[in-house]
Write an enzyme that holds these catalytic residues in place. Structure first.
Site, short mmCIF file in Angstrom:
data_model
loop_
_atom_site.label_atom_id
_atom_site.label_comp_id
_atom_site.label_asym_id
_atom_site.label_seq_id
_atom_site.Cartn_x
_atom_site.Cartn_y
_atom_site.Cartn_z
N HIS A 207 15.34 -34.38 130.12
CA HIS A 207 14.66 -33.61 129.07
C HIS A 207 13.53 -32.76 129.66
CE1 HIS A 207 12.96 -33.30 124.86
NE2 HIS A 207 11.87 -33.07 125.57
N GLU A 208 12.64 -33.39 130.44
CA GLU A 208 11.47 -32.66 130.94
C GLU A 208 11.86 -31.61 131.98
OE1 GLU A 208 9.01 -32.91 129.25
OE2 GLU A 208 9.22 -34.86 128.29
N HIS A 211 12.99 -28.59 130.21
CA HIS A 211 11.90 -27.69 129.83
C HIS A 211 11.54 -26.78 131.00
CE1 HIS A 211 11.13 -29.07 125.85
NE2 HIS A 211 10.67 -30.25 126.18
N HIS A 217 12.93 -27.26 122.77
CA HIS A 217 13.39 -28.39 121.96
C HIS A 217 14.50 -27.92 121.03
CE1 HIS A 217 9.43 -30.74 122.55
NE2 HIS A 217 10.40 -31.29 123.26
#
Length: 1208
Positions: A207-208, A211, A217
């Site tokens: 997830h990070e 980014h 998101h």
């Protein structure tokens, strides 16, 4: 005895985000929005221009920065986060009265050049954390062209310079307050210390890093399908985390399609208020947050990974993409499709060059031997103290007895080649003194107990280790990937890998794995069976070639609208079918035969059905039948049948093209023009009345939606932006909604197994037994197709007429514009599926289309929810024959603030004469609310006015600064007293207090019904007040409320009644009855009170206890009382009934003396079992009756008392 073990582990699960992480993410999002705004400003700024420090983005950044300061994070973490904060940097710039452009660069792209991402770990990251981060980076490397390269600097030359990159940015992994990352490549300058990222383990790190690769998101996606797939519950989100769920503005983000399954999506419990969820899935059955297929696809496409493959000329379809897969140019396909054909056909055969990697290692031998001739066989027999055990089935080439284990190995001794082990999750035996790249070393040593007559033995080649009187094995374990990612290994023969501790078996394409085959022997450190014992077990993953020469890709269209699919019946199946409709149309799937081994929730085999996007995980089905029709959300249905071992699982299904022309509503408007009679959802849950849902998002009294169609409890879609098709509410407390199959395309089906019994007992319930009970609870008839319905040319309205009636009939969804006879105002009517035109009432309106009336000041307002400069906002409003809104009183100032929480421009300017502020109508401003030292004409260029979030005013430039704004115009007085909607009388009947409760709606839509005009000659409603002995009068639209005296409850009638236009009251007078005492429950069907007693007693004691209340043991004399008592019984296994045949054996009578006219005996009951007989009746767990011994058995019981008995 364990000598040592050395294996690295990590976590695969993502824990709930903490409050601190949420505050950090909100700060980062606000900071990025401010940076984008500054980037746009500097792109066109000229000398002397200064950025807008009071914009919405900068204000949001300030608020989020304050929350960050207050979050209690370590000062070091906060300092790292706010480094380079554009708000802080720009404040210094303004103080110095110069613009420091170097504080924020103008970035055309936040992509990583050529897909190369330098990175460095700080000392704050542990070895375990670094391993987790590397695993996530290897996953991106495996499915994209992204390559992560350790950063360094030698003699002033950085890794970036060596690589020839056009920036000096790199990722700096830290261990900081929670998990967070900035979005995209910030292009940090040399010496800035890199771009900070705090990455946790497992999929959180995916997830990070996502980014950092530029991903936003998913739940904040601007894709229009977001609000049709989920509903954000802001009342369930902690207030300081609301920004984490608001949608992106859209200027700097784009969407490839909404992905509910993305790891970039929050879970419904992230930052929730206890007991609530932050969002609801509008298709509750769909899984969420469990895939990164589309995440990897987007990263590849945005970084132009396909450009790495200039010599690769194969095109790709069906959501596939071209990238580097395991370092080779290839198409990445959704599961089951063949990359060799550009994802246009089903994968059916291994490519000829698929083989096991070269090098030195060993794997456990299968009972059938080794995978291919490149392996040689060896064995080692250990003798121990006993207690060995193997589970069944056991397909390893091991021989296991109570006190010995013979392990067989497949030894690989070959030169290394270009085939390598991709990121994965399993173990090998070490061979040749070192592990393959990407594997960690470890060992296990056993204390054996050989004897002269039973020694340890070995034959052939062995893996690395010590093999004497004791045994030590050297292992190579990898944790550089996720178990769910398929590896491509040869699948022509069975083979075995060692399962890596608590992880799942690694997926191998073309193989079916048996998870959990275990060998327990002596002391082994892999899995400890019981911490109190010394028993350990080793788990192996057994891979058997699956039959995947099955399935196909099928295109349906007008010339081929239907296909029947029959699965093969064979062991170890892995079959895929992808059925496609033309873009914009959908598919309908029905099973004519369905038998998949297992039962829902505990599948052995499974059929996965993907009916949203083909790359998103679907719903897995199993069981003896499946009757429910499945309708795709988009234009594909993807089936995957997986069977394990010898299996008879099978299915036959028919898939039909569902064209827009087949629907009973206009697909263009997503059912907004449907006005049929269906009152249940696609799952046959009953719809709730719209008028009772005024606390929810959509209801008939909302003025900004197509609310005139919200009738009764019928399925509707008042806003096509938030619904795929008509829907309704099914849970009033939580405003839960579900979609409806209003065209009755799907089949009726039963949701429970005992529908035949329920029907026989007269307890048919539609939402449980729609198929079995179809004849007892008939639904509406199948509606006509929308293409077969038309509306006749409409007639005039009382105060206007259609602008152009050039046709005799109009198709569903077509509109007609009406023009007000004494103004330029217009109104649209829609042709509905009933062949009628949408409700209108009058053509006139006090406000133009899109504008809403403020009843208090008789002005009309429109909030367009866009940003413009003050001058451009003025032009925008002028085009709508209005002006930028300006308040003339504190009340109007408050009203404008109620329309939006954003900073807004006001129609107040001193352009003509400095210091003399005028309204757009050319009049001096009479009311002001300047804040602090404002207005101050800062920079000698502030001639326009804004209202900030504190409701005070500030002057600022008329160009270059963007704000929201509101348009304003005067109300047009109406000559006639009329309702604007012809549904007003019906709505008033449903909710008689609507005129006061929803005054804005009433004033705008129902002026006549609610008595806002024309009362001088209108009849009144006379009300007798019995307590006072006189009467009072209500005028049209007024309401009165009645209530029951203490100790009484409503029996019939209405507590709220309203005065109608004919002088009569809605509803009927309220009638009350005596209520039961506290702890008792009244049954309004028979006016008796019931109470459950949880003390267990014999029959006579329970009977005596009820008699003490002047009552009897409960009866269940008919189906309605049976249902009432069964519900009150609840989870209790047994309760006594007032039912006995103690007077005449076999003749049961109720406690009130009545004979049985209704029975609900369990199978073979009553049977008077035993020598002492069974003369008393009781209700068992499933609600059925049984006879039992009156004096030996003790049960809970329910007493039944006439309500009037308590009054005595």
């Amino acid at each position: 005895m364990i000598i040592a073990t050395q294996l690295i582990s990590g976590t695969l699960s993502e824990t709930d985000a903490t409050d601190e992480e949420g505050i950090i993410e909100q700060y980062i999002l606000a900071r990025e929005e401010a940076e984008y705004e500054l980037e746009d400003f500097y792109a066109t700024a000229t000398h002397g221009d200064q950025p807008d420090l009071n914009s919405d983005a900068m204000e949001s950044l300030r608020i989020c920065r304050e929350l960050l300061y207050e979050a209690g994070l370590p000062a070091k973490d906060v300092a790292e986060l706010i480094e380079g904060d554009p708000g802080l940097e720009q404040v210094r710039s303004r103080t110095q009265t110069t613009v420091q452009k170097r504080t924020i660069e103008v970035k055309q792209s936040r992509r990583w050049s050529r897909g190369l991402v330098p990175y460095v770990f700080t000392n704050s990251t542990s070895k375990a954390n670094q391993d987790e981060i590397i695993r996530s980076m290897r996953t991106y490397e495996r499915f994209t062209c992204m390559r992560y390269i350790p950063w360094s600097e030698e003699n002033g030359v950085t890794t970036n310079k060596k690589l020839g990159l056009d920036h000096e940015s790199y990722l700096t992994f830290i261990k900081g307050g929670g998990c967070w990352s900035f979005q995209g490549n910030l292009r940090k300058p040399a010496g800035a210390g890199g771009q900070k990222i705090s990455c946790c383990g497992g999929v959180t790190c995916i997830h990070e890093i996502g980014h950092a690769m530029g991903e936003s998101h998913e739940h904040q996606s601007l894709n229009p399908d977001r609000d049709r797939i989920i509903r954000i519950n802001f009342d369930g989100i902690k207030p300081k985390h609301h920004n984490s769920y608001t949608r992106h503005l859209g200027e700097h983000v784009k969407s490839f399609g909404y992905d509910l399954s993305s790891y970039m999506h929050y879970a419904p419990w992230s930052f929730r208020i206890a007991g609530k969820n932050t969002f609801s899935k509008l298709f509750p059955e769909l899984p969420y947050k469990n895939s990164y297929y589309y995440l990897m696809r987007e990263v590849s496409l945005e970084h132009n990974c396909q450009d790495e493959c200039t010599d690769f000329h194969l095109t790709y379809e069906n959501d596939g993409y071209l990238t580097l897969i395991d370092n080779k140019c290839a198409c990445k396909c959704i599961p089951g499709l063949d990359p060799a054909t550009g994802c246009t056909s089903v994968f059916k055969n291994d490519p000829e060059d698929i083989k096991f990697p070269g090098g030195q290692y060993a794997i456990p031998a299968h009972t059938t031997g080794c995978p291919d001739e490149s392996f040689t066989l060896g064995s080692r027999t250990q003798v121990n103290e006993g207690g060995n055990y193997k589970r069944s089935p056991f397909n390893l080439g091991f021989e296991v007895s109570d006190n010995s284990v013979e392990r067989k190995f497949c030894i690989k001794d070959s030169p290394a080649d270009d085939v390598f082990w991709p990121g994965a999750n399993f173990c090998l035996y070490r061979r040749g003194g070192k592990c393959p790249e990407g594997f960690n070393e470890g060992f296990v040593q056993y204390n054996d107990h050989p004897t002269e007559t039973a020694p340890n033995t070995q034959s052939g080649e062995l893996p690395d280790g010590i093999f004497g009187n004791d045994t030590r094995f050297e292992f190579c374990c990898t944790d550089t990937g996720f178990s769910g990612d398929e590896l491509l290994l040869s699948s022509r023969k069975p083979f075995v890998l060692i399962k890596r501790r608590q992880k799942d078996c690694q997926r191998i394409r073309g193989n079916a794995e048996d998870d959990g085959i275990a060998l327990v022997g002596g002391d082994h450190p892999m899995y400890q069976e019981d911490k109190k014992t010394k028993r350990f077990w080793t788990a192996y993953c057994n891979y058997k070639p699956a039959m995947f020469d099955c399935g196909e890709v099928i295109d349906l269209d007008g010339s081929n609208p239907e296909v029947t699919i029959s699965s093969p019946t064979a062991p170890e199946l892995e079959c895929h079918w992808l059925i496609k409709a033309p873009h914009g149309e959908r598919l309908k799937l029905d099973f004519t035969d369905f038998s998949i081994k297992g039962k829902p929730g505990r599948c052995i085999d499974d059929l996965e059905i993907r009916y949203m996007r083909p790359g998103q995980p679907g719903v897995k089905y199993c069981g003896p039948k499946w009757d429910k029709t499945i309708i795709s959300i988009n234009n594909t249905i993807h089936l995957r049948l997986s069977t394990y071992g010898d299996s008879s699982s099978r299915f036959t299904a028919t898939v039909k093209l569902l064209k827009d022309a087949d629907l009973c509503y206009s697909a263009k408007y997503r059912g907004m023009t449907y006005d049929g009679d269906v009152t249940f959802t696609r799952n046959f849950d009953h719809c709730l009345p719209w008028a009772k849902m005024s606390h929810c998002e959509m209801h008939p009294y909302k003025i900004d939606k197509f609310n005139t169609i919200l009738q009764g409890n019928k399925c509707r879609n008042p806003d096509q932006a938030t619904g795929f098709q008509p829907w309704c509410y099914i849970d009033a407390e939580n405003c839960v909604r579900d979609y409806c199959d209003v065209c009755l395309i799907g089949k009726c089906y039963d949701r429970v197994e005992n529908c035949a019994d329920l029907k026989a007992a007269g307890q048919c319930v539609l939402n449980q037994c729609a198929k079995t009970c179809a004849d007892q609870e008939p639904g509406p008839t199948v509606p006509k197709k929308a293409s077969e319905v038309s509306c006749a040319a409409p007639g005039p309205a009382p105060d206007g007429a259609p602008v152009d009636v050039s046709k005799k009939s109009y198709a569903v969804g077509e509109t007609i514009m009406y023009k007000f006879e004494y103004s330029d105002y217009t109104k649209l009517r829609y042709c509905l599926t009933s062949g009628q035109w949408s409700a209108m009432g009058t053509a006139c309106s006090e406000c133009p289309d899109e504008f809403s009336l403020n009843v208090a000041n008789k002005k009309c307002y429109f909030f367009p929810n866009i940003k413009k400069s003050a001058d451009d906002a003025s032009e925008y409003c002028q085009a709508k024959k209005s002006v930028v809104a300006f308040p003339t009183s504190e009340e109007e100032n408050v009203y404008l603030r109620s329309l939006t929480h954003n900073n807004i421009f006001l129609g107040v300017t001193d352009k003509d004469v400095e210091g003399t502020f005028m309204t757009p109508t050319g009049e001096p401003v009479k009311f002001t609310k300047w804040g602090g030292v404002e207005p101050n004409d800062y920079g000698k260029r502030e001639d326009c006015t804004e209202m900030n979030k504190a409701d005070t005013w500030n002057d600022l430039p008329c160009t270059g600064y963007l704000r929201h704004f509101i348009c304003q115009t005067n109300m047009s007085p109406l000559k006639d007293c009329l309702d604007f909607s012809d549904k007003c009388a019906e709505l008033f009947l449903s909710n008689p207090d609507m005129c006061g409760k929803f005054s804005t709606f009433a004033e705008e839509h129902c002026r006549y019904t609610c008595g806002f005009c024309g009362l001088h000659d209108s009849p009144t409603c006379k009300i007798s007040i019995l307590e006072e002995g006189n009467t009072t009068e209500l005028t049209r639209g007024m309401s009165m409320t009645s209530s029951c005296d203490e100790g009484f409850i409503p029996l019939s009638g209405d507590a709220i009644r309203g005065c109608q236009q004919d002088g009569t009251l809605t509803g009927k007078p309220l009638e009350c009855i005596r209520n039961c005492p506290t702890g008792w429950v009244i049954n309004l069907e028979n006016m008796y009170c019931y109470k459950k007693f949880q003390t267990r007693k014999i029959y006579s004691s329970a009977e005596a206890d009820c008699a003490g209340y002047s009552g009897i043991l409960t009866t269940a004399s008919d189906a309605k009382e049976q249902a009432f008592v069964s519900s009150l019984k609840g989870s209790s296994r047994n309760i006594w009934l007032g039912l006995t045949d103690s007077v005449v054996e076999g003749t049961f009578i109720w406690a009130d003396g009545s004979l049985l006219t209704y029975t609900n005996w369990n199978t073979v009951e009553p049977n008077d079992y035993g020598k002492d007989g069974e003369d008393c009746g009781h209700m068992i767990g499933n609600g059925k009756w049984n006879d039992d011994n009156c004096n030996k058995k003790r049960y809970e019981y329910i007493c039944k008392v006439d309500v009037e008995a308590f009054s005595k």
